[in-house]
Write a protein that holds these residues in place. Structure first.
Motif, short mmCIF file in Angstrom:
data_model
loop_
_atom_site.label_atom_id
_atom_site.label_comp_id
_atom_site.label_asym_id
_atom_site.label_seq_id
_atom_site.Cartn_x
_atom_site.Cartn_y
_atom_site.Cartn_z
N THR A 161 0.92 -1.28 -0.18
CA THR A 161 0.13 0.06 0.03
C THR A 161 1.07 1.19 -0.04
O THR A 161 1.77 1.37 1.06
CB THR A 161 -0.96 0.10 1.31
N MET A 162 0.63 2.21 -0.88
CA MET A 162 1.69 3.14 -1.22
C MET A 162 0.79 4.57 -0.64
O MET A 162 -0.49 4.73 -0.91
CB MET A 162 2.01 3.45 -2.69
N THR A 163 1.55 5.26 -0.06
CA THR A 163 0.76 6.51 0.99
C THR A 163 1.55 7.83 0.25
O THR A 163 2.73 7.92 0.10
CB THR A 163 0.84 6.29 2.17
N ALA A 164 0.78 8.99 0.56
CA ALA A 164 1.44 10.22 0.19
C ALA A 164 0.42 11.44 0.93
O ALA A 164 -0.67 11.03 1.17
CB ALA A 164 1.61 10.70 -1.27
N ARG A 165 0.86 12.44 1.22
CA ARG A 165 0.02 13.52 1.45
C ARG A 165 -0.36 14.08 0.06
O ARG A 165 0.04 14.25 -0.91
CB ARG A 165 0.84 14.76 2.05
N THR A 166 -2.08 14.16 0.17
CA THR A 166 -2.67 14.67 -1.18
C THR A 166 -2.18 15.75 -1.71
O THR A 166 -1.89 16.03 -2.91
CB THR A 166 -4.13 14.73 -0.67
N ASP A 167 -1.60 16.88 -0.86
CA ASP A 167 -1.33 18.06 -1.51
C ASP A 167 0.18 18.14 -2.28
O ASP A 167 0.70 18.96 -2.94
CB ASP A 167 -1.33 19.08 -0.77
N ARG A 168 0.79 17.02 -1.60
CA ARG A 168 2.03 16.83 -2.45
C ARG A 168 2.26 15.82 -3.47
O ARG A 168 3.45 15.36 -3.94
CB ARG A 168 3.07 16.43 -1.08
N VAL A 169 1.17 15.31 -3.78
CA VAL A 169 1.07 14.46 -5.17
C VAL A 169 1.76 15.34 -6.39
O VAL A 169 1.12 16.55 -6.46
CB VAL A 169 -0.16 13.85 -5.28
N ARG A 170 2.69 14.84 -7.05
CA ARG A 170 3.24 15.67 -7.89
C ARG A 170 2.29 16.36 -9.11
O ARG A 170 2.38 17.51 -9.36
CB ARG A 170 4.32 14.81 -8.80
N THR A 171 1.30 15.53 -9.32
CA THR A 171 0.32 16.24 -10.36
C THR A 171 -0.49 17.21 -9.96
O THR A 171 -0.77 18.21 -10.71
CB THR A 171 -0.43 14.92 -11.00
N ILE A 172 -0.79 16.83 -8.71
CA ILE A 172 -1.73 17.92 -8.13
C ILE A 172 -1.01 19.15 -7.78
O ILE A 172 -1.62 20.07 -8.05
CB ILE A 172 -2.38 17.23 -6.64
N GLU A 173 0.16 18.87 -7.27
CA GLU A 173 1.11 20.08 -7.03
C GLU A 173 1.40 20.92 -8.16
O GLU A 173 1.39 22.19 -8.06
CB GLU A 173 2.22 19.45 -6.27
N GLN A 174 1.55 20.24 -9.10
CA GLN A 174 2.24 21.01 -10.54
C GLN A 174 1.05 21.45 -11.39
O GLN A 174 1.16 22.26 -12.20
CB GLN A 174 3.17 20.31 -11.15
N ALA A 175 -0.21 21.27 -11.20
CA ALA A 175 -1.28 21.55 -12.33
C ALA A 175 -1.72 22.96 -12.07
O ALA A 175 -1.45 23.51 -11.03
CB ALA A 175 -2.43 20.58 -11.77
N GLN A 176 -1.62 23.47 -13.28
CA GLN A 176 -2.13 25.06 -13.34
C GLN A 176 -3.45 25.32 -14.15
O GLN A 176 -3.69 24.37 -15.04
CB GLN A 176 -0.87 25.61 -14.07
N GLU A 177 -4.12 26.33 -13.73
CA GLU A 177 -5.40 26.52 -14.35
C GLU A 177 -4.72 27.60 -15.54
O GLU A 177 -3.97 28.51 -15.10
CB GLU A 177 -6.38 27.35 -13.54
N SER A 178 -5.20 27.14 -16.77
CA SER A 178 -4.70 28.24 -17.80
C SER A 178 -5.83 28.65 -18.49
O SER A 178 -6.67 27.65 -19.03
CB SER A 178 -3.99 27.62 -18.66
N ARG A 179 -5.92 29.84 -19.36
CA ARG A 179 -6.99 30.18 -20.29
C ARG A 179 -6.64 29.83 -21.82
O ARG A 179 -5.50 30.06 -22.15
CB ARG A 179 -7.25 31.79 -20.14
N ILE A 180 -7.30 29.27 -22.56
CA ILE A 180 -6.97 29.00 -23.86
C ILE A 180 -7.23 30.26 -24.76
O ILE A 180 -8.40 30.58 -25.01
CB ILE A 180 -7.99 27.75 -24.49
N THR A 181 -6.23 30.71 -25.34
CA THR A 181 -6.28 31.71 -26.19
C THR A 181 -6.03 31.32 -27.85
O THR A 181 -6.09 32.41 -28.62
CB THR A 181 -5.26 32.81 -25.58
N ALA A 182 -5.73 30.16 -27.99
CA ALA A 182 -5.36 29.90 -29.33
C ALA A 182 -5.70 28.12 -29.56
O ALA A 182 -5.45 27.53 -28.53
CB ALA A 182 -4.10 30.40 -29.82
N VAL A 183 -6.00 27.83 -30.84
CA VAL A 183 -5.88 26.61 -31.02
C VAL A 183 -5.24 26.35 -32.32
O VAL A 183 -5.31 27.07 -33.27
CB VAL A 183 -7.41 25.91 -31.51
#
Length: 340
Positions: A260-282
């Motif tokens: 069983t693997m464990t971590a602090r939720t907020d320290r999970v790499r994907t959670i910690e590095q995810a960013q909100e961004s606005r799409i301005t071009a496709v």
């Protein structure tokens, strides 16, 4: 060929059942039982429908879908806080040191202690990818989409997170760990016990499992060798968890001995590095950019896919296949994290 992650629906029952029949046993979160799977979908439907509220014991189920054909080729699950309806049991591997002055010897005995230490954690589990799709990073998309879902709904998940990996299963579908320990107290084969637990929950463990510590020296060699080892098919999953910041803290599954693997939720790499961004071009696929996981929507509208992302004026430019798979466009805000 483009795939996306989406929320599970009631009409996914047959898809889940067909995948459950392919798991090969030892997969508690995906039993080949229609009633149990229907219960999971109903529970997930209730969780997706609840807009707000405190952390409680809920289940979310996500599906991997081929955008072009609508075929479902994988699934994964998120539990917001385990151990609230039924105790969440694990074995904790520890050491007892004793010294004999007369013999001038020190003995260190390895022991397994039944514990509910991880009760109250959230859990990622139930990940299954169809054997025909185990290429192209789709397992990574399934696994990491769960963390983006948590990031998008952080208030619904506990502060500690765990992942149980399936343990060693022999060629007959049995478990050396089960045969050497719990099977002696339950009078059931591993497959029967695992299926019963998947459908009926953990109460039988509370009723029959011995509560005193177990000296591993008293177990058979195959049982001892299986403690803390993942199933060969789960080694890549263990590496992905380690890459996210999970660690093995000596907790093992009480049925098959898997880690069983464990971590602090907020320290999970994907959670910690995810960013909100606005799409301005496709942009059309190809050219410069960074491969990323891109997610949008909340609860039942959550979707996630791979995309090629590059900086643009006041935001990001996202590949056309990705925005079409997600149903987003210029002006929409997405959650994105690099694919590594």
């Amino acid at each position: 060929m483009t795939f996306r992650i989406r929320a599970a629906r009631a009409d996914d029952l047959q898809h889940l059942y067909e995948m459950a029949k392919l798991t090969g046993g030892g997969f508690t979160n995906l039993p080949p039982d229609r009633k149990a799977l229907r219960g999971k979908l109903e529970r997930a439907g209730a969780a997706f429908a609840r807009a707000d509220g405190p952390v409680t014991d809920e289940l979310f189920v996500l599906m991997l879908e081929n955008v072009a054909t609508g075929e479902v080729r994988g699934t994964c699950q998120l539990f917001t806080q385990v151990g609230q309806q039924h105790p969440f049991y694990s074995y904790r591997l520890g050491t007892l040191t004793q010294h004999s002055k007369e013999l001038a010897r020190t003995f260190r005995a390895e022991m397994l202690a039944l514990t509910t230490d991880l009760e109250g954690s959230c859990e990622v589990g139930g990940l299954f990818l169809h054997p025909g799709e185990r290429a192209g990073g789709l397992g990574l998309l399934l696994a990491r989409s769960r963390y983006l879902f948590i990031r998008a709904h952080r208030a619904r998940f506990a502060d500690r997170i765990l992942a149980e990996l399936r343990g060693v299963i022999d060629e007959t579908g049995g478990s050396p760990f089960w045969d050497g320990l719990a099977g002696r107290f339950f009078g059931m084969s591993f497959q029967d016990a695992d299926q019963f637990n998947a459908i009926n929950g953990h109460q039988m463990i509370a009723d029959l499992m011995p509560k005193h510590p177990i000296y591993t020296a008293m177990l058979s060699e195959p049982a001892r060798a299986a403690i803390g080892l993942p199933h060969p098919s789960g080694r890549a999953a263990m590496r992905m968890l380690e890459n996210e910041g999970f660690s093995f803290e000596q907790y093992v599954d009480i049925f098959d001995g898997g880690p069983t693997m464990t971590a602090r939720t907020d320290r999970v790499r994907t959670i910690e590095q995810a960013q909100e961004s606005r799409i301005t071009a496709v942009h059309n696929d190809g050219g410069e950019g960074e491969e990323a996981l891109v997610a949008t929507g909340r609860l039942a509208d959550f979707r996630c896919a791979f995309g090629l992302v590059r900086p643009a004026a006041d935001g990001i430019a996202v590949s056309r296949a990705c925005v079409e798979a997600l149903g987003v466009g210029v002006g929409d805000t997405v959650l994105q994290v690099p694919r590594w």
